[in-house]
Motif scaffolding. Structure first.
Motif, mmCIF file in Angstrom:
data_model
loop_
_atom_site.group_PDB
_atom_site.id
_atom_site.type_symbol
_atom_site.label_atom_id
_atom_site.label_comp_id
_atom_site.label_asym_id
_atom_site.label_seq_id
_atom_site.Cartn_x
_atom_site.Cartn_y
_atom_site.Cartn_z
ATOM 1 N N ASN A 89 0.831 -1.213 0.000
ATOM 2 C CA ASN A 89 0.000 0.000 0.000
ATOM 3 C C ASN A 89 0.861 1.257 0.000
ATOM 4 O O ASN A 89 0.383 2.332 -0.363
ATOM 5 N N LYS A 90 2.130 1.136 0.397
ATOM 6 C CA LYS A 90 3.005 2.316 0.319
ATOM 7 C C LYS A 90 3.260 2.677 -1.145
ATOM 8 O O LYS A 90 3.377 3.841 -1.502
ATOM 9 N N LYS A 124 0.068 4.391 -2.313
ATOM 10 C CA LYS A 124 -0.129 5.721 -1.737
ATOM 11 C C LYS A 124 0.887 6.739 -2.254
ATOM 12 O O LYS A 124 0.597 7.927 -2.329
ATOM 13 N N ASN A 153 6.952 1.953 8.171
ATOM 14 C CA ASN A 153 7.083 1.492 6.786
ATOM 15 C C ASN A 153 6.999 2.665 5.821
ATOM 16 O O ASN A 153 7.545 2.610 4.723
ATOM 17 N N GLY A 186 -3.947 1.541 9.516
ATOM 18 C CA GLY A 186 -3.066 2.285 10.402
ATOM 19 C C GLY A 186 -3.585 3.707 10.569
ATOM 20 O O GLY A 186 -4.107 4.087 11.609
ATOM 21 N N THR A 187 -3.471 4.513 9.484
ATOM 22 C CA THR A 187 -4.098 5.840 9.499
ATOM 23 C C THR A 187 -5.533 5.769 8.973
ATOM 24 O O THR A 187 -6.310 6.686 9.215
ATOM 25 N N THR A 199 -5.622 4.153 3.369
ATOM 26 C CA THR A 199 -5.796 3.094 2.367
ATOM 27 C C THR A 199 -7.254 2.664 2.313
ATOM 28 O O THR A 199 -7.842 2.512 1.240
ATOM 29 N N THR A 259 -1.339 -5.872 2.294
ATOM 30 C CA THR A 259 -0.812 -4.535 2.045
ATOM 31 C C THR A 259 0.717 -4.480 2.036
ATOM 32 O O THR A 259 1.296 -3.398 1.911
HETATM 33 C C1 LIG Z 1 1.322 1.472 6.427
HETATM 34 C C2 LIG Z 1 0.701 0.132 6.326
HETATM 35 C C3 LIG Z 1 -0.680 -0.076 6.560
HETATM 36 C C4 LIG Z 1 -1.593 1.025 7.013
HETATM 37 O O1 LIG Z 1 -2.063 1.825 5.970
HETATM 38 P P1 LIG Z 1 -2.970 3.108 6.286
HETATM 39 O O2 LIG Z 1 -3.266 3.678 4.964
HETATM 40 O O3 LIG Z 1 -2.121 4.042 7.111
HETATM 41 O O4 LIG Z 1 -4.148 2.666 7.045
HETATM 42 C C5 LIG Z 1 -1.183 -1.352 6.385
HETATM 43 N N1 LIG Z 1 -0.382 -2.381 6.047
HETATM 44 C C6 LIG Z 1 0.936 -2.231 5.843
HETATM 45 C C7 LIG Z 1 1.752 -3.416 5.510
HETATM 46 C C8 LIG Z 1 1.527 -0.962 5.979
HETATM 47 O O5 LIG Z 1 2.840 -0.816 5.794
#
Ligand SMILES: *Cc1c(COP(=O)(O)O)cnc(C)c1O
Length: 325
Positions: free
Chosen positions: A69-70, A73, A98, A207-208, A211, A321
């Protein structure tokens, strides 16, 4: 403090031949990550199908931390930075983040500058995330937790940053409108891959919540998006709602839900059962997960199956992700 002198960055800059937008778009182009079926007796016994969208396989070989997902994003943020002529990425994050790793990898891969403002006291020695980020040319600065929360940059650091300006600023965790756009694309990719039988449920770790918000916006309402927060505090539903309201004013999204209670004690908290589950998942399905995000997601899915959460006939798609490199 490390990285206060900009001289090292200036040298990289002069060696950097500018890419065109088409070059960058080309480097950022990837075929769809695969969707694989999981052979899970617990699900099968309930008439539930289980699949994984392997976004962990989405990465640049030369920048493995720019993954999952990085990747989604950062993609449109990198294109935008370049469009603005700002080949210097500035961002915020925790010492094990990450997101910091991904921005450092992106900077290195593209030959751009990168600066990370890290929450907390300086690390001596550097932890592996920060060590790698430094090796990839990221300049690190530290803010104590109070300053960080208040985004109160001390004058000395502000002067250093001003001397290196202009930068392309990416918020903590990378969740901005362009990040959501990349996650909307992910939703469209899933639709294209599942034309014949779209998932009834899409499950992901949050996390935030950025995504998740992008994914919700790009997913048709016949698929319910279920978010599993990996932090405690019960703020994720508000966070996702805020991202949706900010990026898609006037639209309403009925098809998502936050499932709290699977964070296993909080962010980066781990336990023996989780470690065993991660090992089992790898041995059984050949899919690597990690304890911060995707391990908790897969375990949450297992617990939901034990609770008979999904009606018979459900097609459940887990979003992997990344986070394993
Ligand atoms: C950063 C991350 C997330 C969280 O993503 P958000 O968009 O901040 O909710 C989920 N899974 C992995 C593996 C991540 O590195």
């Amino acid at each position: 403090m490390k990285g206060l002198t900009p001289s090292h960055h200036r040298t990289i800059k002069t060696q950097n031949t500018r890419m065109t937008r088409a070059d960058l778009a080309d480097r950022l182009h990837r075929p769809p990550s695969p969707i694989v079926a999981l052979d899970c007796p617990l699900a099968a016994a309930q008439g539930v199908g289980l699949w994984v969208k392997r976004d962990d396989l989405l990465f640049a070989p030369a920048a493995p931390a720019l993954c999952g997902n990085k990747w989604r994003k950062l993609k449109h943020n990198l294109l935008e930075a370049q469009a603005q002529g700002l080949e210097h990425l500035l961002t915020f994050g925790g010492a094990y983040s990450n997101h910091i790793a991904a921005v450092a990898a992106a900077g290195h891969w593209l030959g751009w500058h990168s600066t990370g403002i890290i929450r907390g006291e300086p690390h001596h020695p550097l932890n592996p995330t920060l060590q790698r980020a430094t090796e990839q040319g990221m300049a690190l600065h530290y803010l104590d937790r109070t300053q960080y929360r208040a985004k109160a940059i001390p004058p000395a650091l502000a002067a250093v940053l001003a001397a290196q300006a202009p930068h392309y600023l990416i918020p903590e965790g990378g969740s901005n409108a362009l990040a959501l756009k990349g996650c909307e694309e992910l939703a469209h990719e899933i639709q294209d891959q599942c034309r014949a039988a779209p998932p009834t449920h899409l499950l992901l770790a949050c996390g935030t919540g950025g995504t998740m918000a992008g994914l919700v916006a790009g997913t048709p309402a016949h698929t319910q998006v279920l978010g599993v927060p990996v932090l405690k505090g019960g703020f994720m539903a508000d966070a996702v709602a805020d991202f949706l309201a900010a990026s898609y004013p006037g639209r309403s999204f009925p098809h998502w839900l936050i499932l709290d209670g699977y964070h296993r004690g909080g962010y980066a908290k781990s336990d023996e059962a989780l470690r065993q589950f991660i090992q089992h998942t790898h041995a059984q399905h050949g899919i690597p997960t990690e304890p911060v995000y995707t391990g908790k997601l897969f375990m949450a899915c297992h617990q939901l199956l034990e609770q008979h959460y999904f009606p018979p006939g459900s097609r459940v798609l887990l979003l992997h992700t990344g986070g394993i490199r």
